[in-house]
Design a protein around this motif. Structure first.
Motif, PDB file in Angstrom:
ATOM      1  N   VAL A 195      53.122  33.961  25.975  1.00  0.00           N
ATOM      2  CA  VAL A 195      52.938  34.894  26.778  1.00  0.00           C
ATOM      3  C   VAL A 195      51.860  35.258  27.709  1.00  0.00           C
ATOM      4  CG1 VAL A 195      53.256  37.547  26.843  1.00  0.00           C
ATOM      5  CG2 VAL A 195      54.174  36.251  25.007  1.00  0.00           C
ATOM      6  N   ARG A 196      50.636  35.068  27.127  1.00  0.00           N
ATOM      7  CA  ARG A 196      49.389  35.027  27.837  1.00  0.00           C
ATOM      8  C   ARG A 196      49.201  34.293  29.106  1.00  0.00           C
ATOM      9  NH1 ARG A 196      44.273  33.860  28.545  1.00  0.00           N
ATOM     10  NH2 ARG A 196      42.536  35.146  28.689  1.00  0.00           N
ATOM     11  N   VAL A 197      49.761  32.920  28.756  1.00  0.00           N
ATOM     12  CA  VAL A 197      49.836  31.946  29.959  1.00  0.00           C
ATOM     13  C   VAL A 197      50.351  32.447  31.232  1.00  0.00           C
ATOM     14  CG1 VAL A 197      49.501  29.981  28.345  1.00  0.00           C
ATOM     15  CG2 VAL A 197      51.645  30.873  28.671  1.00  0.00           C
ATOM     16  N   HIS A 198      51.180  33.277  31.030  1.00  0.00           N
ATOM     17  CA  HIS A 198      51.845  33.630  32.355  1.00  0.00           C
ATOM     18  C   HIS A 198      51.260  35.138  32.938  1.00  0.00           C
ATOM     19  CE1 HIS A 198      55.207  30.957  31.378  1.00  0.00           C
ATOM     20  NE2 HIS A 198      55.308  31.359  29.904  1.00  0.00           N
ATOM     21  N   VAL A 199      50.209  35.472  32.306  1.00  0.00           N
ATOM     22  CA  VAL A 199      49.328  36.551  32.865  1.00  0.00           C
ATOM     23  C   VAL A 199      48.419  36.200  33.982  1.00  0.00           C
ATOM     24  CG1 VAL A 199      47.778  38.316  32.287  1.00  0.00           C
ATOM     25  CG2 VAL A 199      49.603  37.966  30.654  1.00  0.00           C
ATOM     26  N   GLU A 200      48.552  36.869  35.011  1.00  0.00           N
ATOM     27  CA  GLU A 200      47.329  36.514  36.062  1.00  0.00           C
ATOM     28  C   GLU A 200      46.070  37.102  35.629  1.00  0.00           C
ATOM     29  OE1 GLU A 200      46.829  37.311  40.868  1.00  0.00           O
ATOM     30  OE2 GLU A 200      48.862  37.187  39.966  1.00  0.00           O
ATOM     31  N   VAL A 201      45.212  36.223  35.412  1.00  0.00           N
ATOM     32  CA  VAL A 201      43.847  36.856  34.563  1.00  0.00           C
ATOM     33  C   VAL A 201      42.678  37.101  35.815  1.00  0.00           C
ATOM     34  CG1 VAL A 201      41.828  36.308  32.890  1.00  0.00           C
ATOM     35  CG2 VAL A 201      44.424  35.348  32.654  1.00  0.00           C
ATOM     36  N   LYS A 202      42.228  38.251  35.443  1.00  0.00           N
ATOM     37  CA  LYS A 202      41.233  38.605  36.594  1.00  0.00           C
ATOM     38  C   LYS A 202      39.790  37.664  36.548  1.00  0.00           C
ATOM     39  CE  LYS A 202      40.091  42.880  37.628  1.00  0.00           C
ATOM     40  NZ  LYS A 202      39.633  44.051  37.596  1.00  0.00           N
ATOM     41  N   LYS A 203      39.231  37.506  37.336  1.00  0.00           N
ATOM     42  CA  LYS A 203      38.122  36.476  37.527  1.00  0.00           C
ATOM     43  C   LYS A 203      36.995  37.377  36.490  1.00  0.00           C
ATOM     44  CE  LYS A 203      34.927  34.205  40.517  1.00  0.00           C
ATOM     45  NZ  LYS A 203      34.154  33.920  41.817  1.00  0.00           N
ATOM     46  N   GLY A 204      36.358  36.489  35.527  1.00  0.00           N
ATOM     47  CA  GLY A 204      35.472  36.996  34.511  1.00  0.00           C
ATOM     48  C   GLY A 204      36.006  37.179  33.240  1.00  0.00           C
ATOM     49  N   GLU A 205      37.377  37.468  33.329  1.00  0.00           N
ATOM     50  CA  GLU A 205      38.053  37.861  31.864  1.00  0.00           C
ATOM     51  C   GLU A 205      38.975  36.811  31.348  1.00  0.00           C
ATOM     52  OE1 GLU A 205      38.455  41.881  31.537  1.00  0.00           O
ATOM     53  OE2 GLU A 205      36.396  41.432  32.321  1.00  0.00           O
ATOM     54  N   GLU A 206      38.271  35.729  31.782  1.00  0.00           N
ATOM     55  CA  GLU A 206      39.481  34.443  31.154  1.00  0.00           C
ATOM     56  C   GLU A 206      39.374  34.210  29.972  1.00  0.00           C
ATOM     57  OE1 GLU A 206      38.322  33.731  35.661  1.00  0.00           O
ATOM     58  OE2 GLU A 206      37.167  34.238  33.903  1.00  0.00           O
ATOM     59  N   ASP A 207      38.317  34.510  29.246  1.00  0.00           N
ATOM     60  CA  ASP A 207      38.012  34.002  27.747  1.00  0.00           C
ATOM     61  C   ASP A 207      38.461  35.017  26.717  1.00  0.00           C
ATOM     62  OD1 ASP A 207      37.222  32.260  25.929  1.00  0.00           O
ATOM     63  OD2 ASP A 207      35.008  32.930  25.794  1.00  0.00           O
ATOM     64  N   TYR A 208      38.757  36.374  27.325  1.00  0.00           N
ATOM     65  CA  TYR A 208      39.354  37.465  26.410  1.00  0.00           C
ATOM     66  C   TYR A 208      40.632  37.145  25.812  1.00  0.00           C
ATOM     67  CZ  TYR A 208      35.239  40.413  27.631  1.00  0.00           C
ATOM     68  OH  TYR A 208      34.144  40.863  27.901  1.00  0.00           O
ATOM     69  N   VAL A 209      40.727  37.368  24.457  1.00  0.00           N
ATOM     70  CA  VAL A 209      42.161  36.983  23.981  1.00  0.00           C
ATOM     71  C   VAL A 209      43.165  38.145  24.412  1.00  0.00           C
ATOM     72  CG1 VAL A 209      43.160  37.068  21.889  1.00  0.00           C
ATOM     73  CG2 VAL A 209      41.030  35.942  21.724  1.00  0.00           C
ATOM     74  N   PHE A 210      42.738  39.395  24.445  1.00  0.00           N
ATOM     75  CA  PHE A 210      44.028  40.391  24.505  1.00  0.00           C
ATOM     76  C   PHE A 210      43.341  40.980  26.047  1.00  0.00           C
ATOM     77  CE2 PHE A 210      43.311  40.361  19.899  1.00  0.00           C
ATOM     78  CZ  PHE A 210      44.696  39.812  19.582  1.00  0.00           C
ATOM     79  N   LEU A 211      44.522  40.962  26.804  1.00  0.00           N
ATOM     80  CA  LEU A 211      44.610  41.291  28.075  1.00  0.00           C
ATOM     81  C   LEU A 211      45.551  42.559  28.571  1.00  0.00           C
ATOM     82  CD1 LEU A 211      44.367  37.949  29.875  1.00  0.00           C
ATOM     83  CD2 LEU A 211      42.562  39.269  29.344  1.00  0.00           C
ATOM     84  N   ASN A 212      45.457  43.488  29.483  1.00  0.00           N
ATOM     85  CA  ASN A 212      46.362  44.337  29.973  1.00  0.00           C
ATOM     86  C   ASN A 212      47.319  43.649  30.936  1.00  0.00           C
ATOM     87  OD1 ASN A 212      44.910  44.581  32.376  1.00  0.00           O
ATOM     88  ND2 ASN A 212      43.739  46.054  31.647  1.00  0.00           N
ATOM     89  N   ARG A 213      48.002  44.437  31.490  1.00  0.00           N
ATOM     90  CA  ARG A 213      49.029  43.844  32.468  1.00  0.00           C
ATOM     91  C   ARG A 213      48.412  43.562  33.787  1.00  0.00           C
ATOM     92  NH1 ARG A 213      53.386  48.585  33.056  1.00  0.00           N
ATOM     93  NH2 ARG A 213      52.999  48.707  30.922  1.00  0.00           N
ATOM     94  N   GLY A 215      45.392  41.686  33.867  1.00  0.00           N
ATOM     95  CA  GLY A 215      44.660  40.670  33.566  1.00  0.00           C
ATOM     96  C   GLY A 215      43.402  40.860  33.101  1.00  0.00           C
ATOM     97  N   ALA A 216      42.959  42.218  32.811  1.00  0.00           N
ATOM     98  CA  ALA A 216      41.806  42.424  32.437  1.00  0.00           C
ATOM     99  C   ALA A 216      41.760  42.899  30.958  1.00  0.00           C
ATOM    100  CB  ALA A 216      41.290  43.669  33.000  1.00  0.00           C
ATOM    101  N   HIS A 217      40.451  42.791  30.159  1.00  0.00           N
ATOM    102  CA  HIS A 217      40.455  42.965  28.576  1.00  0.00           C
ATOM    103  C   HIS A 217      40.855  44.335  28.344  1.00  0.00           C
ATOM    104  CE1 HIS A 217      36.320  43.849  29.400  1.00  0.00           C
ATOM    105  NE2 HIS A 217      36.266  44.572  28.555  1.00  0.00           N
ATOM    106  N   LEU A 218      41.255  44.711  27.139  1.00  0.00           N
ATOM    107  CA  LEU A 218      41.899  46.179  26.742  1.00  0.00           C
ATOM    108  C   LEU A 218      40.648  46.976  26.693  1.00  0.00           C
ATOM    109  CD1 LEU A 218      44.702  45.252  24.485  1.00  0.00           C
ATOM    110  CD2 LEU A 218      44.820  46.216  26.811  1.00  0.00           C
ATOM    111  N   THR A 219      40.891  48.264  26.739  1.00  0.00           N
ATOM    112  CA  THR A 219      39.876  49.302  26.410  1.00  0.00           C
ATOM    113  C   THR A 219      40.184  49.755  24.984  1.00  0.00           C
ATOM    114  OG1 THR A 219      41.252  50.983  27.253  1.00  0.00           O
ATOM    115  CG2 THR A 219      39.848  49.960  28.779  1.00  0.00           C
ATOM    116  N   ARG A 220      39.165  50.506  24.248  1.00  0.00           N
ATOM    117  CA  ARG A 220      39.384  50.981  23.209  1.00  0.00           C
ATOM    118  C   ARG A 220      40.456  52.096  23.165  1.00  0.00           C
ATOM    119  NH1 ARG A 220      34.427  51.320  19.976  1.00  0.00           N
ATOM    120  NH2 ARG A 220      35.152  53.528  19.491  1.00  0.00           N
ATOM    121  N   GLU A 221      40.310  52.843  24.270  1.00  0.00           N
ATOM    122  CA  GLU A 221      41.415  54.063  24.216  1.00  0.00           C
ATOM    123  C   GLU A 221      42.981  53.504  24.385  1.00  0.00           C
ATOM    124  OE1 GLU A 221      38.568  53.471  26.372  1.00  0.00           O
ATOM    125  OE2 GLU A 221      37.768  55.245  25.612  1.00  0.00           O
TER     126      GLU A 221
END
Length: 297
Positions: A195-213, A215-221
């Protein structure tokens, strides 16, 4: 010295010397802000280097309507502030040294049963794009006993799934290795490789495991929202949060006979007294079991 300069120096001290997180620094700041408002509202305004124990006791009386746990936290923040001033030779004696915090009853955390956890995970809609991600998050936070900040900050470069470990960055940027179970590994593998391989990842967020739609890492909220929605979906009446999974991880290990020191290491607790709360949980579990099943209860 004026309050603004003292607070600025205190924040730098907490960040650089104590390596506290931004959330912790902000919490300490709010505590000192309350004292500042009290001190500056006086007919003869008080300064950090002129305030006395009597003044601090008057301040505690003024905030007396807050609950004991909040009052204890504020006093803890004030004590840390004056310790900093003493270290920096801004004051010669610590007026907060004899300041007493109210006695607070330690509340046992809410814990999920294994059935609760299974039901929450089963309620995830895997047909939706975020489904496999949400399942992987719940499996990992429960399997590894992570704090929510540790989960959302988890990096791909810190996954050692071939040897069943992940590296976690906890409070004070302290790192620890935590074992990871098979179910969590399977869920991670599906999320990362299907699944994650098909997400367009934002620059600088490439190493985060969990991303939002986006392509950035998730927030606590977002993590809180996901869990609350799942609880509502299965009709779970317990008041739960991401931290409930960490509590459940620890209490289930203790119930199963795990060594307290091992649990302390996995949770990343600096002091074993913090981990000992789960032995009380275990006693409560034993007590309720006896009441339910003993023929003379």
């Amino acid at each position: 010295m004026d309050w603004r300069s003292a607070k600025k120096g205190f924040q730098s001290y907490l960040r650089l010397e104590k390596s506290l997180s931004d959330n912790s620094i902000q919490a300490y700041g709010r505590d000192v802000d309350k004292l500042t408002q009290f001190a500056e509202a006086k007919f003869a305004p008080l300064k950090p280097d002129t305030i006395t124990l009597t003044d601090l006791r008057d301040f505690i009386v003024e905030i007396g309507d807050v609950v004991p746990t909040s009052q204890a936290r504020i006093i803890s923040g004030i004590k840390a502030f004056f310790k900093y001033l003493l270290l920096e030779d801004i004051i010669q004696t610590d007026p907060a040294e004899l300041l007493e915090a109210p006695k607070t009853r330690r509340k046992l955390p809410d814990v999920l049963t294994i059935e609760d956890i299974n039901n929450l995970i089963a309620a995830i809609d895997l047909s939706k794009p975020e489904g496999p991600r949400n399942k992987a998050m719940l499996e990992v936070i429960y399997s590894c006993g992570l704090r929510v900040s540790e989960l959302i900050g988890l990096k791909i470069s810190n996954l050692y799934l071939d040897i069943d470990f992940i590296k976690v960055t906890g409070k004070g940027n302290k790192e620890r290795l935590v074992p990871i179970g098979n179910e969590a590994k399977k869920a991670l593998d599906i999320w990362l490789n299907q699944v994650r391989v098909h997400v367009e990842v934002k620059k600088g967020e490439e190493d985060y495991v969990f991303l939002n739609r986006r392509g950035a890492h998730l927030t606590r909220e977002m993590m809180f929202i996901i869990i609350k929605q799942l609880a509502a979906l299965i009709g779970l009446k317990k008041n739960i949060s991401p931290h409930t999974f960490r509590h459940s991880f620890a209490s289930h290990l203790i119930e199963g006979g795990a060594d307290l020191r091992a649990v302390q290491e996995m949770l990343g607790h600096e002091s074993i007294t913090t981990t000992e709360i789960y032995t009380h949980l275990d006693r409560e579990y034993l007590r309720s079991t006896i009441i339910e099943f003993h023929p003379r209860s």
